[in-house]
Write a protein that holds these residues in place. Sequence first.
Motif, PDB file in Angstrom:
ATOM      1  N   ALA A  16      -0.722   4.403  -5.765  1.00 13.88           N
ATOM      2  CA  ALA A  16      -1.587   4.935  -6.440  1.00 13.88           C
ATOM      3  C   ALA A  16      -2.507   4.067  -7.290  1.00 13.88           C
ATOM      4  O   ALA A  16      -3.744   4.174  -7.196  1.00 13.88           O
ATOM      5  N   ARG A  17      -2.030   3.069  -7.863  1.00 17.09           N
ATOM      6  CA  ARG A  17      -2.591   1.991  -8.450  1.00 17.09           C
ATOM      7  C   ARG A  17      -2.990   0.778  -7.668  1.00 17.09           C
ATOM      8  O   ARG A  17      -3.613  -0.278  -8.180  1.00 17.09           O
ATOM      9  N   ARG A  45      -7.319   7.161   1.125  1.00 10.84           N
ATOM     10  CA  ARG A  45      -7.926   8.278  -0.058  1.00 10.84           C
ATOM     11  C   ARG A  45      -6.827   9.617  -0.271  1.00 10.84           C
ATOM     12  O   ARG A  45      -6.519   9.782  -1.119  1.00 10.84           O
ATOM     13  N   ALA A  46      -6.519   9.848   1.225  1.00 13.96           N
ATOM     14  CA  ALA A  46      -5.529  11.050   1.206  1.00 13.96           C
ATOM     15  C   ALA A  46      -4.231  10.693   0.267  1.00 13.96           C
ATOM     16  O   ALA A  46      -3.650  11.697  -0.179  1.00 13.96           O
ATOM     17  N   ALA A  47      -3.798   9.428   0.268  1.00 11.59           N
ATOM     18  CA  ALA A  47      -2.550   9.116  -0.157  1.00 11.59           C
ATOM     19  C   ALA A  47      -2.992   8.616  -1.906  1.00 11.59           C
ATOM     20  O   ALA A  47      -1.939   8.207  -2.401  1.00 11.59           O
ATOM     21  N   GLY A  48      -4.081   8.883  -2.376  1.00 12.36           N
ATOM     22  CA  GLY A  48      -4.516   8.783  -3.775  1.00 12.36           C
ATOM     23  C   GLY A  48      -4.980   7.330  -4.035  1.00 12.36           C
ATOM     24  O   GLY A  48      -4.729   7.080  -5.318  1.00 12.36           O
ATOM     25  N   CYS A  49      -4.969   6.518  -3.174  1.00  9.45           N
ATOM     26  CA  CYS A  49      -5.338   4.937  -3.360  1.00  9.45           C
ATOM     27  C   CYS A  49      -6.842   4.743  -3.604  1.00  9.45           C
ATOM     28  O   CYS A  49      -7.414   5.236  -2.805  1.00  9.45           O
ATOM     29  N   ARG A  50      -7.063   3.573  -4.255  1.00  7.45           N
ATOM     30  CA  ARG A  50      -8.438   3.262  -4.654  1.00  7.45           C
ATOM     31  C   ARG A  50      -9.006   2.505  -3.311  1.00  7.45           C
ATOM     32  O   ARG A  50      -8.030   1.950  -2.411  1.00  7.45           O
TER      33      ARG A  50
END
Length: 269
Positions: free
Chosen positions: A210-211, A230-235
């Motif tokens: 995430a970070r 993006r689907a994994a919540g990553c920048r």
Amino acid sequence: MPDRYAVFGNPISHSKSPRIHALFAAQTQQDMSYDAILAPLDGFATAINNFMAAGGRGANVTVPFKEEAFKLATTLTARAQAACAVNTLSFHEGAISGDNTDGAGLVRDLKSNLGFDLAAKRILLLGAGGAARGVILPLLEEKPATLIIANRTEEKAFRLALEFAGRADTLPEACGFAQLAGQSFDLVINATSTGLSDIALPLPPHLFVARGLAYEMVYGRETPFMKQARAAGCRVADGLGMLVEQAAEAFFTWRGVRPVSVPVLAALR
Ligand code: ATR
């Protein structure tokens, strides 16, 4: 007469380099011109020699001529030697010096524009072709905790990692995609050519944190890799900043002045 520079490639009409260098030149008040020149596929060396003979001071080199430029250069910087490819040529009294600013451009984009410090981070580099090779040494010089090169053809990743053994404090590791299961990374860089297609790489879902940051070297489109991250919540970042920063580094090499790239990047966006 302004000092002449140009980018050589085939194709070349899509190149953003003339616009980037015109903005840099205006910002730093340099008296120079910068054109895009289409070199025939079998006529790169002739095109460069003609440009030199006409008073050209330096050139950028893009697909598919970076390896040829590497062979044409009479002197090479350490980072060009490591990359086995040249994207920046400087001409001086018949001598041709070759540099590679791609890796430095990536590192500067990561650190300055994206605020991502590479020291002690876990980095995954996807791909083992020319694009990957060009950025390995500058990434290692930032002293990451780990740099793993993963490639569809595992053997190529191993061979590439071996080339960099002993060149920096961090020793690169290598694997195939299957060995990525269960691992995660602070930074994942896509240096495969799948960014130019709609092919998704077989990446395990927990690869991205995430970070963390997912960096696609291609720009101008939302690639399957960017969608996965993006689907994994990553920048997610695309390669436009790397393009501008490699140009800034070349400009500095030629002119001895470092342009401020933030407004140029904003203008291109
Ligand atoms: P470039 O100069 O853009 O790096 P390259 O040297 O031809 O081009 O390398 C292409 C890279 O993309 C390679 O790492 C290639 O993997 P292989 O070594 O296994 O061929 C990778 N690549 C291309 N298509 C791919 C796909 N469909 N799946 C996974 N990797 C792919």
